[in-house]
Write a protein that holds these residues in place. Structure first.
Motif, PDB file in Angstrom:
ATOM      1  N   THR A 164      31.069 -65.794 -15.261  1.00 55.45           N
ATOM      2  CA  THR A 164      32.384 -65.823 -14.627  1.00 55.45           C
ATOM      3  C   THR A 164      32.350 -66.649 -13.344  1.00 55.45           C
ATOM      4  OG1 THR A 164      32.856 -63.631 -15.558  1.00 55.45           O
ATOM      5  CG2 THR A 164      34.243 -64.386 -13.733  1.00 55.45           C
ATOM      6  N   LEU A 165      31.297 -66.499 -12.577  1.00 58.64           N
ATOM      7  CA  LEU A 165      31.185 -67.234 -11.316  1.00 58.64           C
ATOM      8  C   LEU A 165      30.918 -68.717 -11.550  1.00 58.64           C
ATOM      9  CD1 LEU A 165      29.234 -64.506  -9.334  1.00 58.64           C
ATOM     10  CD2 LEU A 165      31.565 -65.312  -8.863  1.00 58.64           C
ATOM     11  N   TRP A 166      30.260 -69.069 -12.646  1.00 57.63           N
ATOM     12  CA  TRP A 166      30.097 -70.497 -12.974  1.00 57.63           C
ATOM     13  C   TRP A 166      31.451 -71.142 -13.229  1.00 57.63           C
ATOM     14  CZ3 TRP A 166      25.453 -69.832 -16.828  1.00 57.63           C
ATOM     15  CH2 TRP A 166      24.260 -69.858 -16.108  1.00 57.63           C
ATOM     16  N   LEU A 188      36.510 -64.404  -7.587  1.00 60.20           N
ATOM     17  CA  LEU A 188      35.690 -63.769  -6.556  1.00 60.20           C
ATOM     18  C   LEU A 188      36.172 -62.326  -6.326  1.00 60.20           C
ATOM     19  CD1 LEU A 188      35.317 -66.695  -3.982  1.00 60.20           C
ATOM     20  CD2 LEU A 188      33.475 -65.606  -5.282  1.00 60.20           C
ATOM     21  N   LYS A 189      37.487 -62.148  -6.301  1.00 60.37           N
ATOM     22  CA  LYS A 189      38.033 -60.798  -6.155  1.00 60.37           C
ATOM     23  C   LYS A 189      37.677 -59.941  -7.363  1.00 60.37           C
ATOM     24  CE  LYS A 189      42.016 -62.141  -3.289  1.00 60.37           C
ATOM     25  NZ  LYS A 189      43.506 -62.228  -3.228  1.00 60.37           N
ATOM     26  N   TRP A 190      37.664 -60.577  -8.550  1.00 55.82           N
ATOM     27  CA  TRP A 190      37.263 -59.870  -9.775  1.00 55.82           C
ATOM     28  C   TRP A 190      35.833 -59.355  -9.636  1.00 55.82           C
ATOM     29  CZ3 TRP A 190      33.277 -60.702 -13.230  1.00 55.82           C
ATOM     30  CH2 TRP A 190      33.364 -60.055 -14.467  1.00 55.82           C
ATOM     31  N   THR A 191      34.960 -60.180  -9.094  1.00 55.82           N
ATOM     32  CA  THR A 191      33.569 -59.782  -8.906  1.00 55.82           C
ATOM     33  C   THR A 191      33.470 -58.570  -7.988  1.00 55.82           C
ATOM     34  OG1 THR A 191      32.859 -62.085  -9.189  1.00 55.82           O
ATOM     35  CG2 THR A 191      31.294 -60.581  -8.150  1.00 55.82           C
ATOM     36  N   VAL A 192      34.208 -58.603  -6.892  1.00 55.76           N
ATOM     37  CA  VAL A 192      34.200 -57.480  -5.956  1.00 55.76           C
ATOM     38  C   VAL A 192      34.772 -56.227  -6.620  1.00 55.76           C
ATOM     39  CG1 VAL A 192      35.150 -56.631  -3.774  1.00 55.76           C
ATOM     40  CG2 VAL A 192      34.372 -58.997  -3.954  1.00 55.76           C
ATOM     41  N   ARG A 193      35.803 -56.422  -7.420  1.00 51.40           N
ATOM     42  CA  ARG A 193      36.444 -55.278  -8.072  1.00 51.40           C
ATOM     43  C   ARG A 193      35.481 -54.519  -8.960  1.00 51.40           C
ATOM     44  NH1 ARG A 193      41.458 -55.539 -12.478  1.00 51.40           N
ATOM     45  NH2 ARG A 193      41.620 -53.257 -12.788  1.00 51.40           N
TER      46      ARG A 193
END
Length: 242
Positions: A164-166, A188-193
């Motif tokens: 996802t980050l790639w 990025l917000k998805w990652t934090v979530r």
């Protein structure tokens, strides 16, 4: 010594010899491996030049350029209009594997290919379409048909943080306006979530519940998050300054 090894570990095509892939699952000549090897040779050439190591710097630089050219030539499938995941030696020939795999994108990013060039652009577009996990959780799978901790055959696989980050990094790199950075910011917000309450990031998450799956914390997930944040900030500063 490593630079010399990379120079020697090439076939007649200029590509690396067969090896195991990034996911440690299959053997062949992989897009990710070729990209990373080319980037490594390019860096080694610059270092060798700085250290005045005879002709090693020039040899590495030439090999890196040749490998990038061979990659685009051999891995691009004109019928599909995109890059292949890998080439597998079969009876003296190289047979392509068209499976959508985020490792292709990871390699393109590391080797700093221009993602706006048609082969790369079409490849990224295809990967985004094939690997998006279309559930309320979202995110991108590692590759199409990923069996590792598989939850549903109707999905390409479970969402991985690194994949996802790639995709976020790719969008950041091709951003032409500040508005173009909104999409990567959402990832990025998805990652934090979907991080654990402690902030720990797992390897992947359950596509229906978002619960951590497999290793947690995974250093790789954290490093890609930091990398993406730094990329986003740098790109925003560049676009803001005009």
């Amino acid at each position: 010594p490593m630079a010399k090894y990379l120079l020697d570990f090439r076939g007649e095509s200029g590509l690396p010899q067969p090896s195991w892939d990034l996911w440690e699952e299959r053997r062949g000549i992989h897009a990710f491996t070729v990209c990373v090897a080319a980037a490594a040779l390019s860096a080694a050439g610059k270092i060798a030049g700085d250290l005045d190591s005879g002709d090693l710097g020039a040899r590495c630089g030439e090999a890196a350029k040749a490998m990038r050219t061979a990659f685009l030539d051999r891995f691009f499938d004109p019928h599909l209009g995109r890059l292949l995941r890998m080439l597998r030696p079969v009876n003296g020939d190289l047979v392509g594997d068209p499976t959508a795999d985020s490792a292709i994108l990871g390699g393109l990013l590391i080797a700093d290919f221009d993602l706006n060039d048609e082969p790369c652009r079409q490849t990224v577009k295809h990967l985004e379409q094939e690997l998006l996990v279309q559930t309320p959780v979202g995110g991108f799978a590692r590759y199409a048909g990923d069996y590792y901790f598989r939850v549903s055959d109707s999905l390409p696989g479970n969402p991985w943080f690194i994949s996802t980050l790639w995709f976020a990094q790719a969008r950041i790199r091709t951003a032409r306006s500040l508005d173009d950075l909104d999409g990567p910011l959402e990832w990025l917000k998805w990652t934090v979530r979907w991080a654990a309450p402690s902030g720990a990031l797992s390897e992947q998450v359950h596509p229906e519940t978002g619960e951590p799956v497999c290793v947690s914390p995974l250093t790789w997930s954290h490093s890609e998050f930091v990398h993406t944040v730094l990329d986003w900030c740098a790109r925003r500063e560049a676009l803001s300054s005009g």
